[in-house]
Scaffold this motif. Structure first.
Motif, PDB file in Angstrom:
ATOM      1  N   ASN A   4       0.805  -1.213   0.000  1.00  0.00           N
ATOM      2  CA  ASN A   4       0.000   0.000   0.000  1.00  0.00           C
ATOM      3  C   ASN A   4       0.841   1.266   0.000  1.00  0.00           C
ATOM      4  OD1 ASN A   4      -2.699  -1.117   0.215  1.00  0.00           O
ATOM      5  ND2 ASN A   4      -2.233  -1.630   2.340  1.00  0.00           N
ATOM      6  N   VAL A   5       2.151   1.142   0.254  1.00  0.00           N
ATOM      7  CA  VAL A   5       2.953   2.300   0.621  1.00  0.00           C
ATOM      8  C   VAL A   5       4.137   2.542  -0.303  1.00  0.00           C
ATOM      9  CG1 VAL A   5       4.417   3.258   2.431  1.00  0.00           C
ATOM     10  CG2 VAL A   5       2.244   2.210   3.030  1.00  0.00           C
ATOM     11  N   GLY A   6       4.972   1.518  -0.553  1.00  0.00           N
ATOM     12  CA  GLY A   6       6.204   1.708  -1.310  1.00  0.00           C
ATOM     13  C   GLY A   6       7.289   2.332  -0.453  1.00  0.00           C
ATOM     14  N   GLY A   7       8.273   2.931  -1.106  1.00  0.00           N
ATOM     15  CA  GLY A   7       9.321   3.670  -0.404  1.00  0.00           C
ATOM     16  C   GLY A   7      10.137   2.832   0.557  1.00  0.00           C
ATOM     17  N   ALA A   8      10.416   3.400   1.739  1.00  0.00           N
ATOM     18  CA  ALA A   8      11.269   2.749   2.734  1.00  0.00           C
ATOM     19  C   ALA A   8      10.661   1.449   3.239  1.00  0.00           C
ATOM     20  CB  ALA A   8      11.519   3.700   3.897  1.00  0.00           C
ATOM     21  N   VAL A   9       9.333   1.359   3.247  1.00  0.00           N
ATOM     22  CA  VAL A   9       8.698   0.123   3.720  1.00  0.00           C
ATOM     23  C   VAL A   9       8.996  -1.019   2.750  1.00  0.00           C
ATOM     24  CG1 VAL A   9       6.499  -0.997   4.232  1.00  0.00           C
ATOM     25  CG2 VAL A   9       6.900   1.354   4.981  1.00  0.00           C
ATOM     26  N   PHE A  10       8.843  -0.772   1.460  1.00  0.00           N
ATOM     27  CA  PHE A  10       9.156  -1.824   0.493  1.00  0.00           C
ATOM     28  C   PHE A  10      10.640  -2.190   0.539  1.00  0.00           C
ATOM     29  CE2 PHE A  10      10.386  -3.361  -3.744  1.00  0.00           C
ATOM     30  CZ  PHE A  10       9.563  -4.471  -3.818  1.00  0.00           C
ATOM     31  N   ALA A  11      11.499  -1.212   0.756  1.00  0.00           N
ATOM     32  CA  ALA A  11      12.934  -1.490   0.852  1.00  0.00           C
ATOM     33  C   ALA A  11      13.233  -2.431   2.013  1.00  0.00           C
ATOM     34  CB  ALA A  11      13.707  -0.183   1.007  1.00  0.00           C
ATOM     35  N   ALA A  12      12.480  -2.321   3.108  1.00  0.00           N
ATOM     36  CA  ALA A  12      12.675  -3.217   4.250  1.00  0.00           C
ATOM     37  C   ALA A  12      12.106  -4.605   3.980  1.00  0.00           C
ATOM     38  CB  ALA A  12      12.022  -2.616   5.498  1.00  0.00           C
ATOM     39  N   VAL A  13      11.053  -4.664   3.189  1.00  0.00           N
ATOM     40  CA  VAL A  13      10.399  -5.939   2.889  1.00  0.00           C
ATOM     41  C   VAL A  13      11.202  -6.776   1.900  1.00  0.00           C
ATOM     42  CG1 VAL A  13       8.392  -6.949   1.705  1.00  0.00           C
ATOM     43  CG2 VAL A  13       8.072  -5.153   3.432  1.00  0.00           C
ATOM     44  N   LEU A  14      11.753  -6.150   0.882  1.00  0.00           N
ATOM     45  CA  LEU A  14      12.347  -6.863  -0.256  1.00  0.00           C
ATOM     46  C   LEU A  14      13.357  -7.942   0.137  1.00  0.00           C
ATOM     47  CD1 LEU A  14      12.510  -7.159  -3.341  1.00  0.00           C
ATOM     48  CD2 LEU A  14      14.226  -5.319  -3.344  1.00  0.00           C
ATOM     49  N   PRO A  15      14.313  -7.678   1.038  1.00  0.00           N
ATOM     50  CA  PRO A  15      15.294  -8.721   1.363  1.00  0.00           C
ATOM     51  C   PRO A  15      14.699  -9.929   2.095  1.00  0.00           C
ATOM     52  CG  PRO A  15      16.056  -6.546   2.061  1.00  0.00           C
ATOM     53  CD  PRO A  15      14.616  -6.420   1.725  1.00  0.00           C
ATOM     54  N   LEU A  16      13.475  -9.773   2.632  1.00  0.00           N
ATOM     55  CA  LEU A  16      12.858 -10.836   3.425  1.00  0.00           C
ATOM     56  C   LEU A  16      11.893 -11.698   2.612  1.00  0.00           C
ATOM     57  CD1 LEU A  16      12.033  -8.743   6.628  1.00  0.00           C
ATOM     58  CD2 LEU A  16      14.044 -10.176   6.219  1.00  0.00           C
ATOM     59  N   LEU A  17      11.677 -11.356   1.348  1.00  0.00           N
ATOM     60  CA  LEU A  17      10.715 -12.111   0.544  1.00  0.00           C
ATOM     61  C   LEU A  17      11.240 -13.507   0.236  1.00  0.00           C
ATOM     62  CD1 LEU A  17       9.628  -9.279  -1.911  1.00  0.00           C
ATOM     63  CD2 LEU A  17       8.216 -10.306  -0.113  1.00  0.00           C
ATOM     64  N   ASN A  18      10.391 -14.482   0.475  1.00  0.00           N
ATOM     65  CA  ASN A  18      10.742 -15.876   0.200  1.00  0.00           C
ATOM     66  C   ASN A  18      10.590 -16.189  -1.284  1.00  0.00           C
ATOM     67  OD1 ASN A  18      11.289 -16.590   2.882  1.00  0.00           O
ATOM     68  ND2 ASN A  18       9.126 -17.000   3.314  1.00  0.00           N
ATOM     69  N   PRO A  19      11.222 -17.271  -1.749  1.00  0.00           N
ATOM     70  CA  PRO A  19      10.970 -17.704  -3.120  1.00  0.00           C
ATOM     71  C   PRO A  19       9.477 -17.902  -3.370  1.00  0.00           C
ATOM     72  CG  PRO A  19      12.847 -18.875  -2.216  1.00  0.00           C
ATOM     73  CD  PRO A  19      12.253 -18.091  -1.077  1.00  0.00           C
ATOM     74  N   PHE A  20       9.045 -17.447  -4.519  1.00  0.00           N
ATOM     75  CA  PHE A  20       7.652 -17.546  -4.956  1.00  0.00           C
ATOM     76  C   PHE A  20       6.693 -16.680  -4.126  1.00  0.00           C
ATOM     77  CE2 PHE A  20       9.784 -21.563  -6.036  1.00  0.00           C
ATOM     78  CZ  PHE A  20       9.687 -21.510  -7.412  1.00  0.00           C
ATOM     79  N   ALA A  21       7.216 -15.658  -3.443  1.00  0.00           N
ATOM     80  CA  ALA A  21       6.356 -14.726  -2.717  1.00  0.00           C
ATOM     81  C   ALA A  21       5.438 -13.993  -3.685  1.00  0.00           C
ATOM     82  CB  ALA A  21       7.201 -13.733  -1.926  1.00  0.00           C
ATOM     83  N   ARG A  22       4.260 -13.621  -3.199  1.00  0.00           N
ATOM     84  CA  ARG A  22       3.269 -12.918  -3.998  1.00  0.00           C
ATOM     85  C   ARG A  22       3.095 -11.506  -3.443  1.00  0.00           C
ATOM     86  NH1 ARG A  22       3.192 -17.700  -1.774  1.00  0.00           N
ATOM     87  NH2 ARG A  22       1.105 -17.513  -0.871  1.00  0.00           N
ATOM     88  N   ILE A  23       3.049 -10.522  -4.336  1.00  0.00           N
ATOM     89  CA  ILE A  23       2.976  -9.114  -3.927  1.00  0.00           C
ATOM     90  C   ILE A  23       1.844  -8.424  -4.683  1.00  0.00           C
ATOM     91  CG2 ILE A  23       4.259  -6.958  -3.676  1.00  0.00           C
ATOM     92  CD1 ILE A  23       6.831  -8.670  -3.986  1.00  0.00           C
ATOM     93  N   PRO A  24       0.649  -8.351  -4.092  1.00  0.00           N
ATOM     94  CA  PRO A  24      -0.400  -7.520  -4.684  1.00  0.00           C
ATOM     95  C   PRO A  24      -0.056  -6.047  -4.464  1.00  0.00           C
ATOM     96  CG  PRO A  24      -1.287  -9.108  -3.068  1.00  0.00           C
ATOM     97  CD  PRO A  24       0.186  -9.056  -2.879  1.00  0.00           C
ATOM     98  N   VAL A  25       0.005  -5.280  -5.530  1.00  0.00           N
ATOM     99  CA  VAL A  25       0.342  -3.851  -5.422  1.00  0.00           C
ATOM    100  C   VAL A  25      -0.957  -3.053  -5.537  1.00  0.00           C
ATOM    101  CG1 VAL A  25       1.689  -1.945  -6.346  1.00  0.00           C
ATOM    102  CG2 VAL A  25       2.609  -4.273  -6.407  1.00  0.00           C
ATOM    103  N   CYS A  26      -1.394  -2.568  -4.390  1.00  0.00           N
ATOM    104  CA  CYS A  26      -2.657  -1.853  -4.285  1.00  0.00           C
ATOM    105  C   CYS A  26      -2.472  -0.345  -4.340  1.00  0.00           C
ATOM    106  CB  CYS A  26      -3.331  -2.253  -2.970  1.00  0.00           C
ATOM    107  SG  CYS A  26      -4.731  -1.248  -2.504  1.00  0.00           S
ATOM    108  N   GLY A  27      -1.395   0.145  -3.722  1.00  0.00           N
ATOM    109  CA  GLY A  27      -1.156   1.578  -3.663  1.00  0.00           C
ATOM    110  C   GLY A  27       0.296   1.872  -3.345  1.00  0.00           C
ATOM    111  N   LEU A  28       0.689   3.118  -3.565  1.00  0.00           N
ATOM    112  CA  LEU A  28       2.064   3.566  -3.318  1.00  0.00           C
ATOM    113  C   LEU A  28       1.997   4.959  -2.690  1.00  0.00           C
ATOM    114  CD1 LEU A  28       3.515   2.449  -6.761  1.00  0.00           C
ATOM    115  CD2 LEU A  28       4.002   1.354  -4.570  1.00  0.00           C
TER     116      LEU A  28
END
Length: 338
Positions: free
Chosen positions: A222-246
């Motif tokens: 829902n947010v992007g920015g610094a929040v997505f930067a914190a999430v990205l390294p923790l994503l598991n293989p085959f993770a799913r990311i619905p992009v609703c908002g930024l």
């Protein structure tokens, strides 16, 4: 004879960066009269949502921008006060995209009668567009499985709060990211999230990693920015990311500073076989009845709870909307117009 007047808030100028009070103008025009097959609605509830910031821009998007001098786009719940429509009587409550104004004439195509068993404002929140956004985005794109970890940004808002609760209903762990300790306590103590992270804290990446020891399987963006930067390294293989908002970028006027992060993102997409999909709620329009029936049932049996942030008076909509983009609201932001 005095002419009845319709107060409305129109777009006075296009914002550059954060919207300001001078971008809006409160004006009065005569109340419109319904023609054949039409109804006149008096707005009772007005929804304020982040997508409206995009409608104030004339940049290319999925929807037509608001014209200068026109009422701001918004969904409303209105009471029928005059009717020339065979299916809608005076006193009925209907949803409509009436915009920021007190009266609206419509042929009611695309409108629906509001369920009398629920508070009318919920038709704009947990049982309306935000709720359907959470439901369809998570279940069609996120597809949470039992035991997986689902992370959602803006988790105390109307979309994020329902995403986490639906994840729990499907047997997943729910981790919410929100702004401030009060919102984080609400997520864990009232909504049953397994963990809540304050994005205003000193170490968002570290706190998120500690809350997700097995990584992240679904990230509802829902947010992007610094929040997505914190999430990205923790994503598991085959993770799913619905992009609703930024929402972190809605007021941006230039490209974020720093190095080009696209190569790192694309490498993660490749090596972890990530599924990233943007969506608009009406991509799943055929699921609307199923959504309302299922979520209403969850509310009734106590598995879903919701919170509203009510603003009194149409004239206060601009200030409330400006605050919404800064995260000042707590729950679904609605304006009680009449």
């Amino acid at each position: 004879m005095t002419t009845a007047m319709n107060r409305r808030i129109v777009l006075a100028s296009r914002p550059h960066g954060e919207p300001r009070p001078e971008n809006f103008r409160l004006e009065e025009v005569p109340v419109p009269q319904p023609g054949p097959g039409q109804v006149l609605l008096r707005t009772r509830w007005l929804s304020l949502d982040p997508y409206m910031r995009g409608r104030m821009s004339d940049a290319k998007s999925y929807a037509t921008p608001v014209e200068i001098g026109a009422p701001i786009t918004a969904e409303t719940v209105g009471e029928v006060v005059a009717s020339n429509h065979p299916d809608h009587a005076v006193g009925d409550l209907l949803t409509a995209f009436a915009g920021w104004q007190e009266y609206f004439v419509t042929d009611a195509k695309g409108s629906r009668k509001v369920d009398p068993a629920a508070p009318p404002s919920t038709a704009l929140g947990v049982l309306g567009m935000p709720g359907m956004t959470a439901y369809t985005g998570l279940l069609n794109i996120g597809r949470p499985k039992f035991g997986e970890t689902v992370v959602v940004a803006a988790a105390a808002g109307p979309v994020g709060s329902l995403v986490g609760q639906i994840a729990k209903i499907h047997g997943a762990r729910a981790v919410g990211i929100a702004g401030g300790p009060e919102k984080c306590r609400y997520l864990t103590e009232e909504l049953g999230f397994d963990a809540a992270i304050d994005h205003r804290g000193t170490d968002l990446p570290g706190a998120l990693a500690a809350a997700c020891p097995k990584g992240i399987d679904v990230y509802f963006e829902n947010v992007g920015g610094a929040v997505f930067a914190a999430v990205l390294p923790l994503l598991n293989p085959f993770a799913r990311i619905p992009v609703c908002g930024l929402v972190s970028a809605y007021n941006a006027t230039e490209v974020p500073p720093g190095p080009d992060r696209l190569p790192g993102l694309m490498r993660a997409v490749l090596t972890n076989r990530l599924h990233i999909q943007g969506f608009i709620v009406w991509d799943f329009a055929e699921q609307a009845d199923t959504f309302r029936k299922e979520v209403a049932g969850w509310i009734q049996d106590g598995r879903v709870r919701y919170r509203e942030d009510v603003v009194e008076g149409l004239e206060n909509a601009p200030e409330a909307f400006i605050g919404l983009l800064k995260g000042r609201n707590f729950g679904k932001l609605v304006v009680r117009v009449s």
